[in-house]
Design a protein around this motif. Structure first.
Motif, PDB file in Angstrom:
ATOM      1  N   LEU A 175      -5.208   2.271  16.225  1.00  0.00           N
ATOM      2  CA  LEU A 175      -6.058   1.310  15.190  1.00  0.00           C
ATOM      3  C   LEU A 175      -5.620  -0.136  15.533  1.00  0.00           C
ATOM      4  O   LEU A 175      -6.367  -0.908  15.628  1.00  0.00           O
ATOM      5  CB  LEU A 175      -5.423   1.933  13.738  1.00  0.00           C
ATOM      6  CG  LEU A 175      -5.968   3.002  13.189  1.00  0.00           C
ATOM      7  CD1 LEU A 175      -5.374   3.349  11.909  1.00  0.00           C
ATOM      8  CD2 LEU A 175      -7.515   2.960  13.011  1.00  0.00           C
ATOM      9  N   ILE A 176      -4.186  -0.312  15.926  1.00  0.00           N
ATOM     10  CA  ILE A 176      -4.091  -1.563  16.330  1.00  0.00           C
ATOM     11  C   ILE A 176      -4.638  -2.145  17.572  1.00  0.00           C
ATOM     12  O   ILE A 176      -5.093  -3.184  17.453  1.00  0.00           O
ATOM     13  CB  ILE A 176      -2.369  -1.828  16.464  1.00  0.00           C
ATOM     14  CG1 ILE A 176      -1.633  -1.564  15.175  1.00  0.00           C
ATOM     15  CG2 ILE A 176      -1.909  -3.003  16.861  1.00  0.00           C
ATOM     16  CD1 ILE A 176      -0.250  -1.195  15.275  1.00  0.00           C
ATOM     17  N   PRO A 218      -5.410  -8.108   0.081  1.00  0.00           N
ATOM     18  CA  PRO A 218      -4.521  -8.218  -1.079  1.00  0.00           C
ATOM     19  C   PRO A 218      -4.600  -6.977  -1.998  1.00  0.00           C
ATOM     20  O   PRO A 218      -3.354  -6.437  -2.393  1.00  0.00           O
ATOM     21  CB  PRO A 218      -5.099  -9.521  -2.051  1.00  0.00           C
ATOM     22  CG  PRO A 218      -6.506  -9.718  -1.764  1.00  0.00           C
ATOM     23  CD  PRO A 218      -6.570  -9.118   0.019  1.00  0.00           C
ATOM     24  N   VAL A 219      -5.579  -6.008  -2.157  1.00  0.00           N
ATOM     25  CA  VAL A 219      -5.641  -4.913  -2.677  1.00  0.00           C
ATOM     26  C   VAL A 219      -4.640  -3.911  -1.965  1.00  0.00           C
ATOM     27  O   VAL A 219      -3.669  -3.012  -2.733  1.00  0.00           O
ATOM     28  CB  VAL A 219      -7.019  -4.207  -2.985  1.00  0.00           C
ATOM     29  CG1 VAL A 219      -7.025  -3.037  -3.712  1.00  0.00           C
ATOM     30  CG2 VAL A 219      -7.699  -5.476  -3.774  1.00  0.00           C
ATOM     31  N   LEU A 220      -4.925  -3.729  -0.638  1.00  0.00           N
ATOM     32  CA  LEU A 220      -3.991  -2.945   0.108  1.00  0.00           C
ATOM     33  C   LEU A 220      -2.642  -3.101  -0.216  1.00  0.00           C
ATOM     34  O   LEU A 220      -1.615  -2.363  -0.300  1.00  0.00           O
ATOM     35  CB  LEU A 220      -4.449  -3.068   1.364  1.00  0.00           C
ATOM     36  CG  LEU A 220      -5.271  -2.011   1.912  1.00  0.00           C
ATOM     37  CD1 LEU A 220      -5.797  -2.330   3.453  1.00  0.00           C
ATOM     38  CD2 LEU A 220      -4.775  -0.553   1.803  1.00  0.00           C
ATOM     39  N   GLU A 221      -2.048  -4.595  -0.182  1.00  0.00           N
ATOM     40  CA  GLU A 221      -0.809  -4.975  -0.201  1.00  0.00           C
ATOM     41  C   GLU A 221      -0.252  -4.654  -1.416  1.00  0.00           C
ATOM     42  O   GLU A 221       1.044  -4.124  -1.534  1.00  0.00           O
ATOM     43  CB  GLU A 221      -0.652  -6.667  -0.301  1.00  0.00           C
ATOM     44  CG  GLU A 221      -0.519  -6.998   1.301  1.00  0.00           C
ATOM     45  CD  GLU A 221      -0.787  -8.530   1.361  1.00  0.00           C
ATOM     46  OE1 GLU A 221      -0.977  -9.291   0.495  1.00  0.00           O
ATOM     47  OE2 GLU A 221      -0.837  -8.992   2.642  1.00  0.00           O
ATOM     48  N   ASP A 222      -1.091  -4.626  -2.671  1.00  0.00           N
ATOM     49  CA  ASP A 222      -0.613  -4.290  -3.968  1.00  0.00           C
ATOM     50  C   ASP A 222      -0.645  -2.909  -4.098  1.00  0.00           C
ATOM     51  O   ASP A 222       0.026  -2.266  -5.284  1.00  0.00           O
ATOM     52  CB  ASP A 222      -1.445  -4.569  -5.095  1.00  0.00           C
ATOM     53  CG  ASP A 222      -1.128  -6.392  -5.169  1.00  0.00           C
ATOM     54  OD1 ASP A 222      -0.188  -6.712  -4.615  1.00  0.00           O
ATOM     55  OD2 ASP A 222      -1.943  -6.997  -5.915  1.00  0.00           O
ATOM     56  N   LEU A 223      -1.261  -1.878  -3.275  1.00  0.00           N
ATOM     57  CA  LEU A 223      -1.337  -0.586  -3.458  1.00  0.00           C
ATOM     58  C   LEU A 223       0.122   0.021  -3.403  1.00  0.00           C
ATOM     59  O   LEU A 223       0.790   0.036  -2.621  1.00  0.00           O
ATOM     60  CB  LEU A 223      -2.115   0.042  -2.443  1.00  0.00           C
ATOM     61  CG  LEU A 223      -2.662   1.418  -2.604  1.00  0.00           C
ATOM     62  CD1 LEU A 223      -3.515   1.434  -3.810  1.00  0.00           C
ATOM     63  CD2 LEU A 223      -3.632   2.007  -1.660  1.00  0.00           C
ATOM     64  N   LEU A 272     -10.860  -1.905   8.622  1.00  0.00           N
ATOM     65  CA  LEU A 272      -9.605  -1.695   9.823  1.00  0.00           C
ATOM     66  C   LEU A 272      -8.704  -2.938  10.106  1.00  0.00           C
ATOM     67  O   LEU A 272      -7.594  -2.771  10.039  1.00  0.00           O
ATOM     68  CB  LEU A 272     -10.351  -1.565  11.398  1.00  0.00           C
ATOM     69  CG  LEU A 272      -9.741  -1.657  12.449  1.00  0.00           C
ATOM     70  CD1 LEU A 272      -8.989  -0.318  12.629  1.00  0.00           C
ATOM     71  CD2 LEU A 272     -10.514  -1.566  13.656  1.00  0.00           C
ATOM     72  N   MET A 273      -9.150  -3.909  10.014  1.00  0.00           N
ATOM     73  CA  MET A 273      -8.368  -5.123  10.034  1.00  0.00           C
ATOM     74  C   MET A 273      -7.267  -5.341   9.016  1.00  0.00           C
ATOM     75  O   MET A 273      -6.255  -5.790   9.024  1.00  0.00           O
ATOM     76  CB  MET A 273      -9.265  -6.591  10.254  1.00  0.00           C
ATOM     77  CG  MET A 273      -9.760  -6.746  11.208  1.00  0.00           C
ATOM     78  SD  MET A 273      -8.591  -7.089  12.841  1.00  0.00           S
ATOM     79  CE  MET A 273      -8.068  -8.594  12.443  1.00  0.00           C
ATOM     80  N   VAL A 276      -1.847  -5.124   7.131  1.00  0.00           N
ATOM     81  CA  VAL A 276      -1.057  -4.826   6.050  1.00  0.00           C
ATOM     82  C   VAL A 276       0.050  -3.757   6.240  1.00  0.00           C
ATOM     83  O   VAL A 276       1.072  -3.972   6.015  1.00  0.00           O
ATOM     84  CB  VAL A 276      -2.060  -4.415   4.516  1.00  0.00           C
ATOM     85  CG1 VAL A 276      -0.838  -3.818   3.532  1.00  0.00           C
ATOM     86  CG2 VAL A 276      -2.721  -5.610   3.967  1.00  0.00           C
ATOM     87  N   ARG A 277      -0.563  -2.476   6.871  1.00  0.00           N
ATOM     88  CA  ARG A 277       0.227  -1.501   7.060  1.00  0.00           C
ATOM     89  C   ARG A 277       1.103  -1.436   8.219  1.00  0.00           C
ATOM     90  O   ARG A 277       2.156  -0.889   8.508  1.00  0.00           O
ATOM     91  CB  ARG A 277      -0.400  -0.068   6.847  1.00  0.00           C
ATOM     92  CG  ARG A 277      -1.319  -0.102   5.571  1.00  0.00           C
ATOM     93  CD  ARG A 277      -0.241   0.238   4.503  1.00  0.00           C
ATOM     94  NE  ARG A 277      -0.570   0.257   3.085  1.00  0.00           N
ATOM     95  CZ  ARG A 277      -0.714   1.261   2.628  1.00  0.00           C
ATOM     96  NH1 ARG A 277      -0.653   2.523   2.969  1.00  0.00           N
ATOM     97  NH2 ARG A 277      -1.024   1.307   1.333  1.00  0.00           N
TER      98      ARG A 277
END
Lengths: 285, 277
Positions: free
Chosen positions: B22-23, A168-173, A87-88, A93-94
């Motif tokens: 979510l936030i 970092p994986v989410l950032e690169d996705l 969740l965090m 990231v998003r």
């Protein structure tokens, strides 16, 4: 001297840079004296005890109860951290929102805060007269002196692991796959389950392993809140310390070796998973 | 008209609602589990006012614990810096058989519980330990004294500086160092003029992390210190002792010093990251 020896050493090997002997010497000496020698002392003690007595001590009821509590509470803490961590990582990231960078910085508090301080704060918070205990205890939920307290302390001290491995994986996705799924009419939750989750799964597993390993070894934070009742809320590392205080060095060594073996197995698993996760990212990226 | 507008309006509203939920959940959980526990320490420490706080923190045993903790950090951090630079240099700049094994060995203290480290030291230097008889014969006191506390802290903190410096050394490569050597610089000159300036921020951050860990170390030190009041009690052990003496106010007062230290680490990390970016 340097100018004279340089061409010779350059011809001899690729080691043009100086200091190999010195730095290797310092590294091996430090490592040998500070890390390896004490670990060898523990392993030798285990060998001296012998397999039959080792097994007898390791499977004594109180040891088994302590190991079981430690493993169960660590699993509970890890489940919480896996959910909270994903969740965090997702939110950090998003989404862009005021205070995002502050929230990102706050995630590291559990690593920065000494564990004794964390244990002190959590035990006072969840005590009957603490801020959380005053709300929970009238509802019949007791945290201090129960397995929930042990799990809460373990969860706190290992919060950053999942977040920092998944982030970092989410950032690169690449968002193009999610966009494709969206154009094809997939529900947001389906996109997460079918597109995002498989991509972050290897990193999540690494985070889970690290979080679990840290929870198994956590001592400072737990003993403040656990109450440390034998057979109920006594963690394995505390039992090892109690054995030491009773001058039962064999008992302490057996528990310590058991925990060491579990830790090394988890380290090996996390290394393999990490290598796989890297390969996976190499393929898609 | 409203019938036509409804489906179009629904979609953006839904996509705004989910992020907000979510936030909200992430912020709420972080407040409950991370921020409030830290704020709670200050709230409790100052609950009885400034005077009670200063009285607690200036009690002789707590002052001695602060002194001992600082002394341990002052000994451990420079040694760890030397080890960290040497280990990072050897791993980053040379290829040799067993390089990966060496890296794994250096990082092993991260996966070993400090309590196990403490027990290892007891089995090595204790009276019944491997070197026990020899130490006893030569009247060398390691356990339940400063040397034991320093050694265990060195074990627990050993990977810190190396782990910050190594990625930087690997990323920067050795071109600058090789250029300096070609121009006739000596090994020490290369280190002082080229390597050190290049790694200084990572080195500083690694040293801060190492120092913070050294000051906050509890499990390993608790095994080897012997918990002698006013003698071998470090600050985290003093917090535990006061807590068990039911002097909770004193315990929280001592904890504030360590909490401030944690804030220093967080600020250091934020600065480091903004420099990298």
């Amino acid at each position: 001297m340097t100018s004279a020896s340089l061409p010779a050493s350059a011809k001899r090997s690729k080691r043009v840079l100086p200091g190999f002997g010195l730095t290797m010497g310092v590294t091996l000496t430090y490592l040998g004296v500070i890390v390896l020698l004490p670990v060898i002392a523990l392993v030798l003690k285990g060998a001296e005890i012998g397999p039959a007595r080792f097994w007898a001590i390791a499977t004594a009821p109180r040891t088994l109860a302590a190991l079981q509590l430690t493993l169960t509470a660590a699993a509970m803490a890890t489940v919480f951290n896996a959910i909270y961590g994903v969740l965090m990582a997702w939110v950090l990231v998003r989404y862009n929102f005021p205070g995002r960078r502050l929230l990102d910085a706050l995630v590291d508090i559990p690593f920065a805060l000494p564990t004794a301080v964390a244990g002190l704060a959590l035990s006072a918070l969840f005590a009957a007269n603490g801020w959380y205990g005053a709300i929970l205890e009238p509802m019949g939920i007791q945290v201090v002196f129960t397995i929930w307290g042990v799990a809460a302390a373990m969860a706190f001290t290992s919060i950053p692991f999942v977040i920092r491995t998944v982030q970092p994986v989410l950032e690169d996705l690449d968002p193009q796959y999610e966009e494709a799924a969206r154009t094809l009419g997939a529900h947001p939750f389906t996109i997460f389950r079918r597109v995002v989750f498989p991509a972050i799964f290897p990193a999540l597993l690494v985070g889970i392993t690290l979080s679990f390993a840290r929870s198994l070894g956590e001592f400072g934070a737990v003993i403040f809140i656990a109450g440390n009742l034998p057979f109920k809320t006594e963690i394995a590392s505390l039992l090892a310390v109690i054995r030491l205080e009773e001058y039962d060095y064999n008992g302490a060594a057996v528990i310590a070796l058991t925990l060491l073996i579990i830790a090394l197995v988890l380290l090996a698993i996390s290394n393999i998973l990490q290598a796989r996760a890297l390969r996976y990212r190499g393929k898609t990226g | 008209m409203s019938v036509v507008a409804a489906p179009g309006a629904m979609a953006p509203r839904e996509s705004r609602l989910v992020p907000r939920l979510l936030i909200g959940a992430a912020v709420a959980l972080s407040m409950i589990f991370v921020v409030v526990p830290m704020a709670f320490i200050f709230s409790r420490a100052f609950a009885a006012g400034w005077q009670a706080f200063s009285q607690n923190i200036l009690s002789p045993d707590t002052l001695h614990a602060i002194y001992l903790t600082m002394l341990v950090a002052v000994i451990v951090v420079p040694l760890n810096i030397a080890f960290g630079i040497a280990a990072a240099w050897v791993v980053a700049r040379f290829s040799f058989p067993g390089r990966k094994t060496l890296l794994t060995l250096i990082e092993i203290p991260f996966s070993i519980s400090p309590i196990i480290a403490g027990i290892c030291y007891l089995l090595l230097y204790g009276r019944q330990g491997l070197l026990g008889p020899y130490l006893l014969a030569n009247d060398v006191q390691i356990l339940f004294a400063l040397p034991g506390i320093v050694l265990v802290t060195m074990f627990v903190t050993s990977p810190f500086v190396m782990r910050e410096v190594l990625p930087l050394m690997q990323a920067q490569g050795s071109e600058q160092e090789q250029a300096a050597l070609t121009l006739g610089a000596s090994g020490w000159q290369v280190f002082r003029r080229v390597t050190l300036p290049n790694i200084r921020w990572a080195l500083l951050y690694g040293a801060i992390l190492c120092g913070a860990r050294a000051i906050g170390e509890f499990g390993g030190v608790s095994v080897v210190s012997g918990n002698i009041r006013g003698q071998t009690n470090t600050l985290p052990l003093q917090i535990d002792l006061l807590f068990h003496d039911l002097n909770v106010a004193g315990s929280f007062a001592a904890a504030t010093t360590l909490t401030l230290l944690a804030l220093v680490v967080l600020i250091g990390k934020t600065i480091m990251e903004s420099r990298r970016a």
